[in-house]
Design a protein around this motif. Structure first.
Motif, PDB file in Angstrom:
ATOM      1  N   ASP A 569       0.827  -1.206   0.000  1.00 17.86           N
ATOM      2  CA  ASP A 569       0.000   0.000   0.000  1.00 17.86           C
ATOM      3  C   ASP A 569       0.864   1.260   0.000  1.00 17.86           C
ATOM      4  OD1 ASP A 569      -2.341  -1.449  -0.011  1.00 17.86           O
ATOM      5  OD2 ASP A 569      -2.495  -1.507   2.170  1.00 17.86           O
ATOM      6  N   ILE A 570       1.970   1.219   0.714  1.00 20.21           N
ATOM      7  CA  ILE A 570       2.896   2.363   0.709  1.00 20.21           C
ATOM      8  C   ILE A 570       3.460   2.573  -0.686  1.00 20.21           C
ATOM      9  CG2 ILE A 570       5.114   3.188   1.588  1.00 20.21           C
ATOM     10  CD1 ILE A 570       4.441   1.772   4.224  1.00 20.21           C
ATOM     11  N   GLU A 571       3.828   1.474  -1.360  1.00 18.88           N
ATOM     12  CA  GLU A 571       4.341   1.567  -2.730  1.00 18.88           C
ATOM     13  C   GLU A 571       3.287   2.139  -3.674  1.00 18.88           C
ATOM     14  OE1 GLU A 571       7.662   1.101  -5.169  1.00 18.88           O
ATOM     15  OE2 GLU A 571       7.553   0.305  -3.138  1.00 18.88           O
ATOM     16  N   ALA A 572       2.042   1.689  -3.510  1.00 14.05           N
ATOM     17  CA  ALA A 572       0.958   2.206  -4.351  1.00 14.05           C
ATOM     18  C   ALA A 572       0.726   3.689  -4.092  1.00 14.05           C
ATOM     19  CB  ALA A 572      -0.321   1.408  -4.097  1.00 14.05           C
ATOM     20  N   SER A 573       0.844   4.116  -2.838  1.00  7.85           N
ATOM     21  CA  SER A 573       0.673   5.528  -2.510  1.00  7.85           C
ATOM     22  C   SER A 573       1.783   6.369  -3.131  1.00  7.85           C
ATOM     23  CB  SER A 573       0.650   5.712  -0.992  1.00  7.85           C
ATOM     24  OG  SER A 573       0.553   7.067  -0.642  1.00  7.85           O
ATOM     25  N   VAL A 574       3.011   5.877  -3.081  1.00 10.48           N
ATOM     26  CA  VAL A 574       4.131   6.585  -3.726  1.00 10.48           C
ATOM     27  C   VAL A 574       3.878   6.693  -5.226  1.00 10.48           C
ATOM     28  CG1 VAL A 574       6.591   6.460  -4.261  1.00 10.48           C
ATOM     29  CG2 VAL A 574       5.790   5.934  -1.951  1.00 10.48           C
ATOM     30  N   PHE A 575       3.418   5.616  -5.822  1.00  8.80           N
ATOM     31  CA  PHE A 575       3.089   5.605  -7.249  1.00  8.80           C
ATOM     32  C   PHE A 575       2.069   6.697  -7.579  1.00  8.80           C
ATOM     33  CE2 PHE A 575       0.543   2.970 -10.563  1.00  8.80           C
ATOM     34  CZ  PHE A 575       0.919   3.839 -11.558  1.00  8.80           C
ATOM     35  N   SER A 576       0.993   6.745  -6.803  1.00  3.65           N
ATOM     36  CA  SER A 576      -0.069   7.716  -7.064  1.00  3.65           C
ATOM     37  C   SER A 576       0.419   9.155  -6.911  1.00  3.65           C
ATOM     38  CB  SER A 576      -1.243   7.454  -6.113  1.00  3.65           C
ATOM     39  OG  SER A 576      -2.269   8.389  -6.305  1.00  3.65           O
ATOM     40  N   LYS A 577       1.100   9.432  -5.823  1.00  2.30           N
ATOM     41  CA  LYS A 577       1.566  10.802  -5.568  1.00  2.30           C
ATOM     42  C   LYS A 577       2.648  11.217  -6.559  1.00  2.30           C
ATOM     43  CE  LYS A 577       0.617  10.897  -0.571  1.00  2.30           C
ATOM     44  NZ  LYS A 577      -0.061   9.603  -0.474  1.00  2.30           N
ATOM     45  N   TYR A 578       3.563  10.302  -6.844  1.00  2.00           N
ATOM     46  CA  TYR A 578       4.676  10.648  -7.726  1.00  2.00           C
ATOM     47  C   TYR A 578       4.185  10.911  -9.151  1.00  2.00           C
ATOM     48  CZ  TYR A 578       9.565  10.662  -9.249  1.00  2.00           C
ATOM     49  OH  TYR A 578      10.789  11.032  -9.732  1.00  2.00           O
ATOM     50  N   GLU A 667      25.692  -6.255   0.913  1.00  2.00           N
ATOM     51  CA  GLU A 667      25.646  -6.992  -0.348  1.00  2.00           C
ATOM     52  C   GLU A 667      24.229  -7.234  -0.838  1.00  2.00           C
ATOM     53  OE1 GLU A 667      29.773  -9.634   0.032  1.00  2.00           O
ATOM     54  OE2 GLU A 667      27.823 -10.515   0.547  1.00  2.00           O
ATOM     55  N   SER A 668      23.271  -7.171   0.054  1.00  2.00           N
ATOM     56  CA  SER A 668      21.890  -7.473  -0.323  1.00  2.00           C
ATOM     57  C   SER A 668      21.362  -6.466  -1.336  1.00  2.00           C
ATOM     58  CB  SER A 668      20.999  -7.470   0.924  1.00  2.00           C
ATOM     59  OG  SER A 668      19.656  -7.707   0.578  1.00  2.00           O
ATOM     60  N   SER A 669      20.607  -6.964  -2.305  1.00  2.71           N
ATOM     61  CA  SER A 669      20.008  -6.076  -3.305  1.00  2.71           C
ATOM     62  C   SER A 669      18.711  -5.491  -2.766  1.00  2.71           C
ATOM     63  CB  SER A 669      19.739  -6.838  -4.605  1.00  2.71           C
ATOM     64  OG  SER A 669      18.732  -7.823  -4.402  1.00  2.71           O
ATOM     65  N   GLU A 670      18.304  -4.383  -3.334  1.00  2.83           N
ATOM     66  CA  GLU A 670      17.084  -3.715  -2.879  1.00  2.83           C
ATOM     67  C   GLU A 670      15.875  -4.264  -3.624  1.00  2.83           C
ATOM     68  OE1 GLU A 670      17.708   0.084  -5.912  1.00  2.83           O
ATOM     69  OE2 GLU A 670      17.675   0.382  -3.745  1.00  2.83           O
ATOM     70  N   HIS A 671      14.693  -3.921  -3.119  1.00  3.63           N
ATOM     71  CA  HIS A 671      13.466  -4.310  -3.789  1.00  3.63           C
ATOM     72  C   HIS A 671      13.248  -3.469  -5.040  1.00  3.63           C
ATOM     73  CE1 HIS A 671      12.323  -6.985  -0.584  1.00  3.63           C
ATOM     74  NE2 HIS A 671      12.386  -6.022   0.305  1.00  3.63           N
ATOM     75  N   PHE A 672      12.459  -4.005  -5.945  1.00  4.13           N
ATOM     76  CA  PHE A 672      12.145  -3.296  -7.179  1.00  4.13           C
ATOM     77  C   PHE A 672      11.232  -2.114  -6.866  1.00  4.13           C
ATOM     78  CE2 PHE A 672      10.096  -2.729 -11.329  1.00  4.13           C
ATOM     79  CZ  PHE A 672      11.202  -2.749 -12.151  1.00  4.13           C
ATOM     80  N   LYS A 673      11.558  -0.956  -7.426  1.00  2.00           N
ATOM     81  CA  LYS A 673      10.819   0.278  -7.117  1.00  2.00           C
ATOM     82  C   LYS A 673       9.647   0.441  -8.081  1.00  2.00           C
ATOM     83  CE  LYS A 673      15.033   2.502  -5.417  1.00  2.00           C
ATOM     84  NZ  LYS A 673      16.000   3.612  -5.603  1.00  2.00           N
ATOM     85  N   TYR A 674       8.588  -0.298  -7.797  1.00  2.00           N
ATOM     86  CA  TYR A 674       7.428  -0.266  -8.690  1.00  2.00           C
ATOM     87  C   TYR A 674       6.838   1.140  -8.800  1.00  2.00           C
ATOM     88  CZ  TYR A 674       7.258  -5.375  -8.577  1.00  2.00           C
ATOM     89  OH  TYR A 674       7.565  -6.696  -8.708  1.00  2.00           O
ATOM     90  N   GLY A 675       6.607   1.787  -7.647  1.00  2.00           N
ATOM     91  CA  GLY A 675       5.929   3.071  -7.660  1.00  2.00           C
ATOM     92  C   GLY A 675       6.643   4.107  -8.497  1.00  2.00           C
TER      93      GLY A 675
END
Length: 888
Positions: A569-578, A667-675
């Motif tokens: 939901d946070i990712e979806a909110s970033v998507f909408s606002k951005y 070393e860990s990779s980050e999550h995909f930035k869908y938003g």
């Protein structure tokens, strides 16, 4: 006027010609030069980036193919080591497998990128066949008044002759552009319809899989009197009486007794229903149960004593997890984790050097007396653990006090302590059911008069997707936070227009130079045409992208404060606002700002002319938008190389990381930035739609952008970025695609009006058709994709248990969507997670993997513990005696 304009600047009010000193600068020539410079720079950077990636990916394998090196489940075909083989391996990778390794949103993100590529490629080909020949035959220059010296004011030359700007006003050639608007509309409708239908099919399969999130609901604002496992279990059991597979009830107005023997569990159920007096007593043993239920219309009491076996057989609920509101506890946990990491670092340092590390006792270790660092951090860890325990104890005591006060309030008013009379919320929680249908029925059904206030039910996120700091937030607090974020977002949009407006002015240095503060640009334009092309073609887009990239952390912070319960939901909110920021600042503000700078003097002299001026100058802004698309494509290649992240990681590994935990985190990779990426893609799509008819060559660069995007993002999703759970981003993308299409229609209506082609008002037809198409798709696909279908296997199983047999010919006819997944029974289905998956590679838990700790916050589970231990007496290294012949 003299305060703002330089005297060396002269403006012809009847034309767009900009004159500096003794020379005249054609704005179309400047735009063409800037486009060529931008194309060369971006092409060079992209090729250099791809070459650097091909070299570095062999040297830093863990960084550039993290999931392969870590041997994550589902990554069955590692890349080959050829210099360019990664391109073939990525392109040929089966996109259907991406659902298994990265989730449904990864699959549909790539499908959306591919669809945008196909749409723009189709429109590009049609544009070459229809618009380019038509525009080249335009006679705009021939139908204009010449200046006294016989020259044309800003003669249309170069690439602009292939744009709509070369068409004279009122020309019959505009019918071609009119038809092209209809073609764009139908092409977008066809491709988006196919995508949305496939999304609905895949979502139905996803909702019928054995993922834990398909069995769980999230309860918000649980009333005080129900805030216990036993109370909630009793409350929800009443909705599943008719679904109990082990009980068959027969009602008689006087007195009916039914005895049912079950060979599997040896259950004897005796149900007596009387209208005057009924009492309930349930006694359950492991495999021998005797249930005697008596119900009274005036008074009812329950005595439940259940063991594990009977509870699983007779109870539709697997488990209940309640979330006590404990404010500020997550900040204590984060602080404790910081000190645990520092403790490990100091212990590792001591084990290596055999010297006890020290620090100063003052703030941040900057002043004070020296103290032992290991003892200091160990003491901090112990102190915070005490604070965490005290905070938990206080929260539980506050809950008990709330329960007692509410009970006393209702007793003082002689009101029964039940759901109907409870007004206060005690917290939130999760309920895990045995069947998927139970979750779907409860979420979609209204079960209380105040259903929108108390006991709100949602589809629960996966335990790995829960954002635990927000899980205790109730409805009232969510409403207040929403208002605060709405105001802050509006203010941020408003104040961000100031730098965007300034940057947009540099897209046309000649017109910006009319402001006295920038009079030095006159000399620059006259002396250095190449530098002018660089500043107008490349620099403004780069500065604009940097400013907009700084928004993402701010918007993420806003979304977390908003109170969403899951990272999805946070990712979806970033998507909408951005997306809102990008469209408003890039498409609207930059266009308006650039136009006003170009025509500021005429607007001051004649303010009502602003509408005509904006529409008349909009076509010229296509060059700035093309430059932006070019730069965005170059930015995608930088996402492949990620040179800044590589340098930071290598610096940390060499100089900072001392423990295994630090090394693994770095070393860990980050999550995909869908938003962020969805919003950028939709902005490019918006720009391509808006200028597809005005300047059709923008479609060429849109195809380039989405082609590069598909290759780069598919590589990152498969080989680099960790799986990330997100579910409903594609419908958001579909809606914004429809918005982009509607904006395109409105823009073309205004453009045709400026061109004195009044038949352009009939663009309202595709405008209305787009709205109807949008409504139809949402009505047809959204609800069914969000909720899924009732599980036919579970329904058939119930019929078999209740009737003893089932006639397959009597089953109701299934919908087309259900048939597309094999009739709901897994036959003919190529989605292998549907019914027999016990483990999922996209980080989702299976219902078979569930245990009672999954839906508990970290403070009710084991906290992070130090990994390093002090080695007091390290083993001595004994060197073997060299052979005697070496001493000779």
């Amino acid at each position: 006027m003299n305060l703002f304009f330089n005297n060396t600047f002269v403006r012809n009010p009847t034309s767009n010609t900009t004159i500096f000193g003794d020379g005249t600068t054609n704005r179309y020539e400047i735009q063409d030069n800037a486009l060529v410079v931008s194309l060369l720079i971006n092409t060079g950077i992209s090729l250099a980036t791809l070459l650097g990636f091909c070299i570095l990916r062999k040297r830093f394998r863990l960084f550039y193919q993290y999931r392969v090196e870590k041997r994550e489940n589902g990554i069955r075909a590692p890349q080959r080591d050829g210099f360019f083989s990664w391109i073939i391996d990525t392109y040929k990778y089966n996109t259907e497998n991406i659902i298994d390794i990265s989730g449904l949103d990864s699959y549909f993100y790539l499908r959306n990128v591919k669809t945008n590529f196909k749409m723009l490629f189709t429109l590009m080909v049609i544009g070459w066949l229809m618009l380019f020949p038509t525009n080249s035959k335009g006679r705009y220059n021939e139908n204009r008044e010449v200046q006294p010296d016989g020259s044309l004011p800003d003669e249309v030359i170069g690439l602009s002759t292939l744009s709509m700007g070369n068409i004279e006003r009122g020309s019959d050639l505009l019918w071609v552009h009119f038809i092209f608007v209809f073609i764009v509309t139908f092409v977008v409708m066809i491709f988006t319809f196919i995508d949305y239908k496939d999304y609905a099919d895949k979502r139905i399969q996803y909702r019928n899989s054995k993922r834990l999130l398909n069995y769980t609901i999230l309860l918000r604002d649980i009333p005080v009197n129900l805030f216990s496992k036993q109370s909630l279990k009793e409350y929800f059991q009443q909705f599943f009486i008719n679904n109990n597979n082990n009980n068959n009830n027969n009602n008689n107005n006087n007195n009916n007794n039914n005895n049912n023997n079950n060979n599997n569990n040896n259950n004897n159920n005796n149900n007596n229903n009387n209208n005057n007096n009924n009492n309930n007593n349930n006694n359950n043993n492991n495999n021998n149960n005797n249930n005697n239920n008596n119900n009274n219309n005036n008074n009812s009491s329950s005595n439940l004593s259940s063991s594990s076996s009977s509870s699983l057989n007779n109870n539709p609920i697997v488990d209940i997890s309640l979330q006590y509101p404990i404010p500020n506890i997550h900040s204590l946990i984060d602080e404790r984790e910081y000190y645990v990491k520092r403790y490990d670092s100091m212990v590792a340092k001591y084990n290596k050097t055999r010297v006890r590390p020290t620090r100063k006792s003052g703030l941040f270790g900057l002043y004070g007396k020296k103290i032992d660092s290991i003892d200091y951090y160990n003491g901090k860890i112990n102190d915070i653990e005490v604070n965490i325990q005290d905070t938990k104890t206080k929260a539980e005591k506050d809950y008990q006090d709330l329960m007692n006060s509410e009970r006393q309030r209702q007793q003082s008013t002689n009101i029964p302590f039940d759901m109907a009379n409870s007004l206060k919320s005690a917290g939130n929680g999760f309920i895990v059911f045995k069947e998927r249908n139970s979750q779907k029925e409860l979420v979609q059904t209204i079960i209380e008069k105040r259903d929108n206030v108390l006991l709100k039910r949602y589809y629960a996120p996966d335990p790995n997707d829960v954002y635990w700091p927000n899980i205790h937030i109730g409805g009232k607090q969510l409403y207040i936070r929403g208002l605060i974020i709405l105001v802050l977002t509006f203010l941020l949009i408003f104040f961000y227009t100031i730098p965007i407006t300034f940057i947009s002015g540099f897209s046309n240095l000649g017109t910006l130079a009319k402001i006295k503060a920038f009079s030095w640009l006159v000399t620059l334009i006259n002396k250095s045409p190449k530098l002018t092309s660089f500043l107008t073609g490349f620099l403004p887009g780069l500065a604009l992208m940097i400013f907009l990239a700084l928004l993402v952390p701010i918007l993420t912070m806003f979304s977390k404060f908003r109170g969403y319960y899951s990272n999805s939901d946070i990712e979806a909110s970033v998507f909408s606002k951005y997306f809102l920021f990008l469209v408003f600042n890039v498409f609207l503000v930059s266009a308006i700002a650039g136009t006003i700078f170009q025509s500021i003097s005429s607007i001051i002299d004649n303010p009502p002319s602003i509408t005509t001026t904006l529409a008349n100058s909009l076509g010229g802004l296509s060059y700035a938008m093309i430059n932006y698309v070019l730069l965005a494509a170059t930015g995608l290649t930088m996402n492949l190389l990620r040179i800044s992240d590589l340098l930071v990681d290598q610096f940390k590994l060499r100089f900072i990381c001392k423990t295994k935990r630090d090394i693994d985190e770095t070393e860990s990779s980050e999550h995909f930035k869908y938003g962020q990426l969805y919003a950028y893609n939709l902005l490019v799509l918006q720009l391509c739609f808006a200028y597809s008819t005005l300047s059709p060559f923008i479609l060429v660069f849109g195809v380039w952008y989405f082609g590069v995007s598909y290759l780069v993002q598919k590589y990152n999703i498969i080989w680099v970025n960790r799986a990330h759970i997100s579910q409903l981003l594609y419908p958001m993308s579909f809606r914004r695609t429809m918005v982009a299409l509607l904006i395109y229609h409105l823009l073309m209506i205004g453009t045709f009006n400026i061109y004195s082609f009044y038949y352009g008002s009939f663009i309202l037809i595709p405008f209305i058709l787009t709205i109807l198409f949008w409504i139809y798709c949402e009505y047809t696909f959204y609800s069914i994709s969000k909720n899924g279908l009732l599980d036919q296997q579970q329904l058939n199983s119930k019929k078999q248990q209740q009737q003893g047999s089932i006639n397959n010919g009597d089953l109701h006819e299934k919908s087309g969507l259900l048939q597309s997944i094999g009739g709901g029974n897994g036959s003919g289905n190529n989605y292998n997670d549907l019914d027999n998956g016990n483990h999922f590679n996209d980080t989702c838990y299976s219902i078979d993997e569930y245990d009672e700790n999954l839906y508990k916050p970290v403070y009710y589970r084991s906290l992070m513990e130090p990994e390093e231990t002090i080695i007091e007496n390290p083993p001595e290294i004994v060197h073997s005696k060299p052979p005697e012949y070496l001493n000779q």
